[in-house]
Design a protein around this motif. Structure first.
Motif, PDB file in Angstrom:
ATOM      1  N   GLN A 176      71.233 -23.621  10.994  1.00 43.91           N
ATOM      2  CA  GLN A 176      72.664 -23.530  10.738  1.00 43.91           C
ATOM      3  C   GLN A 176      72.864 -22.936   9.364  1.00 43.91           C
ATOM      4  OE1 GLN A 176      73.865 -27.668  10.860  1.00 43.91           O
ATOM      5  NE2 GLN A 176      74.308 -27.599   8.688  1.00 43.91           N
TER       6      GLN A 176
ATOM      7  N   GLY B  19      74.935 -19.913   6.817  1.00 48.05           N
ATOM      8  CA  GLY B  19      74.906 -18.454   6.740  1.00 48.05           C
ATOM      9  C   GLY B  19      75.884 -17.831   7.709  1.00 48.05           C
ATOM     10  N   ARG B  20      75.783 -16.518   7.814  1.00 47.72           N
ATOM     11  CA  ARG B  20      76.673 -15.785   8.715  1.00 47.72           C
ATOM     12  C   ARG B  20      76.043 -15.696  10.095  1.00 47.72           C
ATOM     13  NH1 ARG B  20      77.391 -10.782   4.839  1.00 47.72           N
ATOM     14  NH2 ARG B  20      75.307 -11.466   4.307  1.00 47.72           N
ATOM     15  N   ALA B  21      76.774 -16.123  11.096  1.00 55.91           N
ATOM     16  CA  ALA B  21      76.235 -16.220  12.456  1.00 55.91           C
ATOM     17  C   ALA B  21      75.815 -14.859  13.003  1.00 55.91           C
ATOM     18  CB  ALA B  21      77.257 -16.869  13.372  1.00 55.91           C
ATOM     19  N   GLN B  22      76.602 -13.812  12.751  1.00 59.48           N
ATOM     20  CA  GLN B  22      76.265 -12.487  13.286  1.00 59.48           C
ATOM     21  C   GLN B  22      74.980 -11.964  12.663  1.00 59.48           C
ATOM     22  OE1 GLN B  22      79.862 -10.295  12.506  1.00 59.48           O
ATOM     23  NE2 GLN B  22      80.601 -10.607  14.590  1.00 59.48           N
ATOM     24  N   VAL B  23      74.822 -12.136  11.361  1.00 58.34           N
ATOM     25  CA  VAL B  23      73.598 -11.676  10.688  1.00 58.34           C
ATOM     26  C   VAL B  23      72.403 -12.485  11.181  1.00 58.34           C
ATOM     27  CG1 VAL B  23      72.443 -11.456   8.454  1.00 58.34           C
ATOM     28  CG2 VAL B  23      74.867 -10.896   8.668  1.00 58.34           C
ATOM     29  N   ARG B  24      72.598 -13.788  11.308  1.00 59.38           N
ATOM     30  CA  ARG B  24      71.522 -14.657  11.793  1.00 59.38           C
ATOM     31  C   ARG B  24      71.094 -14.258  13.199  1.00 59.38           C
ATOM     32  NH1 ARG B  24      73.976 -19.359  10.982  1.00 59.38           N
ATOM     33  NH2 ARG B  24      74.535 -19.641  13.145  1.00 59.38           N
ATOM     34  N   THR B  25      72.051 -13.919  14.055  1.00 60.21           N
ATOM     35  CA  THR B  25      71.735 -13.503  15.426  1.00 60.21           C
ATOM     36  C   THR B  25      70.944 -12.200  15.443  1.00 60.21           C
ATOM     37  OG1 THR B  25      73.728 -14.584  16.241  1.00 60.21           O
ATOM     38  CG2 THR B  25      72.753 -12.913  17.659  1.00 60.21           C
TER      39      THR B  25
END
Length: 84
Positions: free
Chosen positions: A16, A18-24
């Motif tokens: 969890q 951070g930025r969800a789009q970058v993490r994806t």
């Protein structure tokens, strides 16, 4: 990975923050890199052999990839498996 630990209590770690789009994007890039790149594949296999959960091992490899990419940008270098 974020851990839930306090005193003797040891909880499961989850991904969890951070930025969800970058993490994806980084997660999907690592899924491909683990199949094609021997550096990340061996790191992932080593972490699994040490008993790490699969998602934690993948995110550890993502962190390694980020560190390698940052050092490549800093030095103006190209990918070299020997230095990774």
């Amino acid at each position: 990975p974020m851990n839930r630990e306090s005193g003797r209590y040891k909880g499961l770690r989850k991904i969890q923050g951070g930025r969800a789009q970058v993490r994806t994007v980084l997660y999907m890039a690592m899924m491909s890199a683990m199949q094609c790149n021997p550096v990340f594949k061996s790191t992932y296999q080593r972490l699994l052999a040490e008993g790490k959960p699969k998602k934690v091992a993948i995110i550890a490899c993502v962190r390694k990839m980020i560190n390698i990419l940052n050092s490549m940008l800093r030095d103006g270098a190209l990918w070299d498996a020997k230095t990774a």
